[in-house]
Design an enzyme around this catalytic site. Structure first.
Site, PDB file in Angstrom:
ATOM      1  CG  ASP A 334      -0.101  -0.031   2.531  1.00  0.00           C
ATOM      2  OD1 ASP A 334       0.813  -0.874   2.612  1.00  0.00           O
ATOM      3  OD2 ASP A 334      -0.367   0.773   3.438  1.00  0.00           O
ATOM      4  CD  GLU A 335      -1.175   4.674   2.872  1.00  0.00           C
ATOM      5  OE1 GLU A 335      -2.102   5.461   3.104  1.00  0.00           O
ATOM      6  OE2 GLU A 335      -0.474   4.178   3.766  1.00  0.00           O
TER       7      GLU A 335
HETATM    8  C1  TNX Z   1      -3.657   3.977   5.692  1.00  0.00           C
HETATM    9  S1  TNX Z   1      -4.766   1.279   5.294  1.00  0.00           S
HETATM   10  C2  TNX Z   1      -2.682   3.001   5.789  1.00  0.00           C
HETATM   11  C3  TNX Z   1      -1.942   2.852   7.030  1.00  0.00           C
HETATM   12  C4  TNX Z   1      -2.336   3.861   8.060  1.00  0.00           C
HETATM   13  C5  TNX Z   1      -3.832   4.001   8.033  1.00  0.00           C
HETATM   14  C6  TNX Z   1      -4.372   4.874   9.108  1.00  0.00           C
HETATM   15  C7  TNX Z   1      -3.418   1.094   4.624  1.00  0.00           C
HETATM   16  C8  TNX Z   1      -3.267  -0.065   3.786  1.00  0.00           C
HETATM   17  N1  TNX Z   1      -2.493   2.037   4.838  1.00  0.00           N
HETATM   18  O1  TNX Z   1      -0.564   2.931   6.777  1.00  0.00           O
HETATM   19  O2  TNX Z   1      -1.902   3.425   9.304  1.00  0.00           O
HETATM   20  O3  TNX Z   1      -4.192   4.526   6.798  1.00  0.00           O
HETATM   21  O4  TNX Z   1      -5.766   4.796   9.152  1.00  0.00           O
END
Ligand code: TNX
Length: 524
Positions: A334-335
């Site tokens: 993710d991200e």
């Molecule tokens: C998004 S959900 C993220 C996390 C953060 C979260 C906080 C996801 C796959 N990645 O790294 O902790 O938001 O709500």
């Protein structure tokens, strides 16, 4: 000695029964508060009473696991009742007031985790195809008894269960939670406490988010600095921590005894600052950053074009896979905002090969659908439906964790002390009132593996604080995963949940007392 305390308890129970006249009165099984709501409940209007003579019988010649489950049940019932129930597996026949655990003839409708409780005035029988089903069934027994059954010291009570039959089995095979131990570290005792609680609600997966920018939490023998350096802090600058491989294995074993599978996650190529800080050679440019104790996301990436990175991933996956009996390894994904799109796809493809080479199937956050997915991959939907659909179109299944509904780290409302609110405020009714198979037209019941409620821990640093976010929403997620959608309604559920307030209080769970529920209190 065994029978002394029980005798006193029974005398007390009989006296109490005499006073209140309730011990042997007919009771109504349909008026239960079981969560998740069972599929079929057929009352027969009498009552079954646990007494000093009660014991737990296990079918003779059955698997040793049944004896273990019997011991688990005795361990839950004896401290509060003082009845000193013993587990008997030598072929003696059960009598009045006994509980019998038995594997029956294969019953396709029940599957691996379903069970049937047959409760008569004389005997309480739990039968199932598999030990896992028996284990789920005994959670129902716990919930059919008064909340005080959960106490760890003797309580006065008439331990009565209404008679009838319950046939029950889950809607989805994957019913889980995720715990982020990277942003704040939670030690093995906290994790085991969580596993105990998950068991009561018939959940079967604990996904552990073991690495992130702020910390690396599992010992990797071939890359020791990951924990020596990368594990020594957390959000806010606290001392962090990590699991040795022995501790991690203890957690896996404790989970397995509760028929819960641990899914380990190593988040990559982003969310890797702790690893990058521990080993300069994993960085583009070869320079290690400082450890990070803030809560920003999306700023770190492994060097996806370096063979050292793949040697690292191979070692990490190999060591963790060797400690993991479950089928899945979660690769995060993710991200990764600072990984170039081509590099991201190249990386996820190579990492999938590595995970497969160590005998595991892949789970990843929905972004991984941009890569070429392997057969048997599961895409965990958290933010973008189009990613999940892209995964489906490649033959993947979807695990449902939509942030707007299923994130345990979202605040309940604007007054919540803990939690974030970037996805939504999620009150207890919002957490309950959705159907994973109705959110996105393409994502239907058949291609959903189940539901998982993640707890990201940027804002909570003790498990007590975590409990406030987890409960009572967890009970609702457990029911969404287990009970057919057409059998669920908030108006009816909130009444059952009210009874669980008492239960959670006896279990010393620090839950959020939502104003939407008329909580029942423990009367001492
Ligand atoms: C998004 S959900 C993220 C996390 C953060 C979260 C906080 C996801 C796959 N990645 O790294 O902790 O938001 O709500």
């Amino acid at each position: 000695m065994k029978k002394l305390i029980p005798v006193m308890a029974t005398v007390a129970a009989v006296l109490l029964a005499g006073l209140t006249g309730c011990a042997t009165e007919p009771t109504d099984l349909s008026k239960n508060s079981i969560i998740p709501r069972p599929v079929t409940v057929t009352p027969s209007g009498e009552s079954f009473l646990l007494t000093a003579k009660s014991d737990i019988f296990v079918m003779p010649g059955g698997p040793e696991e049944l004896v273990n489950i019997g011991n688990f049940l005795a361990g839950k019932l004896n401290p509060s009742t003082g009845l000193g129930m013993e587990v008997i597996s030598d072929g003696r026949k059960p009598g009045k007031g006994d509980i019998l655990l038995t594997l029956g003839q294969y019953d396709p409708e029940l599957g691996d985790e379903g069970y049937e409780l047959t409760i008569s005035g004389k005997l309480l029988t739990v039968s199932a195809n598999q030990p896992a089903g028996i284990f789920r069934g005994i959670q129902t027994i716990r919930q059919l008894l008064p909340a005080e059954i959960e106490a760890d010291t003797i309580r006065e009570g008439t331990w009565v269960i209404p008679t009838g039959t319950i046939r029950d089995y889950p809607l989805y095979g994957h019913r889980g939670v995720m715990l982020d131990v990277a942003r704040h570290f939670f030690g093995p005792e906290d994790v085991m406490r969580y596993l105990d609680q998950l068991a009561l609600y018939k959940m079967n997966v604990l996904h552990m988010h073991l690495s992130d920018d702020q910390g690396w939490r599992i010992e990797i023998k071939s890359w020791p600095n990951l924990t020596v350096h990368g594990g020594k802090t957390e959000v806010g600058g606290g001392k962090g921590g990590f699991y040795t491989q022995e501790e991690y294995s203890e957690i896996v074993k404790y989970a397995a005894e509760r028929y819960i599978t641990i899914i380990p996650e190593i988040d990559m190529p982003g969310h890797t600052n702790a690893a990058l800080s521990s080993y300069p050679e994993l960085n583009i440019g070869g320079k290690a950053p400082e450890l990070y104790t803030g809560i920003k996301v999306g700023f770190s990436t492994l060097d996806t074009r370096s063979e050292t990175t793949y040697r690292f991933v191979d070692d990490v996956v190999r060591e963790i896979a060797a400690l993991t009996p479950g089928k899945y390894f979660h690769i995060g994904g993710d991200e990764s905002h600072v990984t170039k799109p081509d590099d991201y796809v190249y990386f996820i493809n190579r990492v999938q090969d590595i995970v497969e080479s160590h005998g595991k199937s892949i789970i990843g956050w929905d972004e991984i659908a941009h890569a070429t997915l392997k057969p048997n991959t599961v895409v965990q939907y958290w933010t973008r439906a189009e990613n999940a659909v892209m995964g489906l179109n490649q033959g993947a299944k979807v695990l449902m964790s939509p942030a707007k509904y299923a994130y345990l780290d979202m605040k309940y409302d604007t007054a919540s002390v803990f939690g974030l609110n970037w996805a939504a405020y999620i009150e207890v009714d919002d957490a309950y009132n959705w159907d994973p198979a109705m959110l996105v037209p393409e994502i239907t019941r058949e291609n959903i593996t189940g539901i998982e409620a993640p707890l990201w821990t940027e804002t909570v640093s003790t498990f007590r604080e975590a409990e406030w976010l987890i409960y009572p929403r967890l009970a609702g997620y457990a029911e969404i995963g287990w009970t057919p959608a057409e059998m669920r309604s908030w108006d009816e559920y909130r009444l059952r949940l009210a009874e669980h307030g008492k239960r959670m209080e006896v279990m010393d769970i620090g839950f959020y007392r939502s104003p939407l529920v008329d909580w029942e209190e423990v009367t001492e």
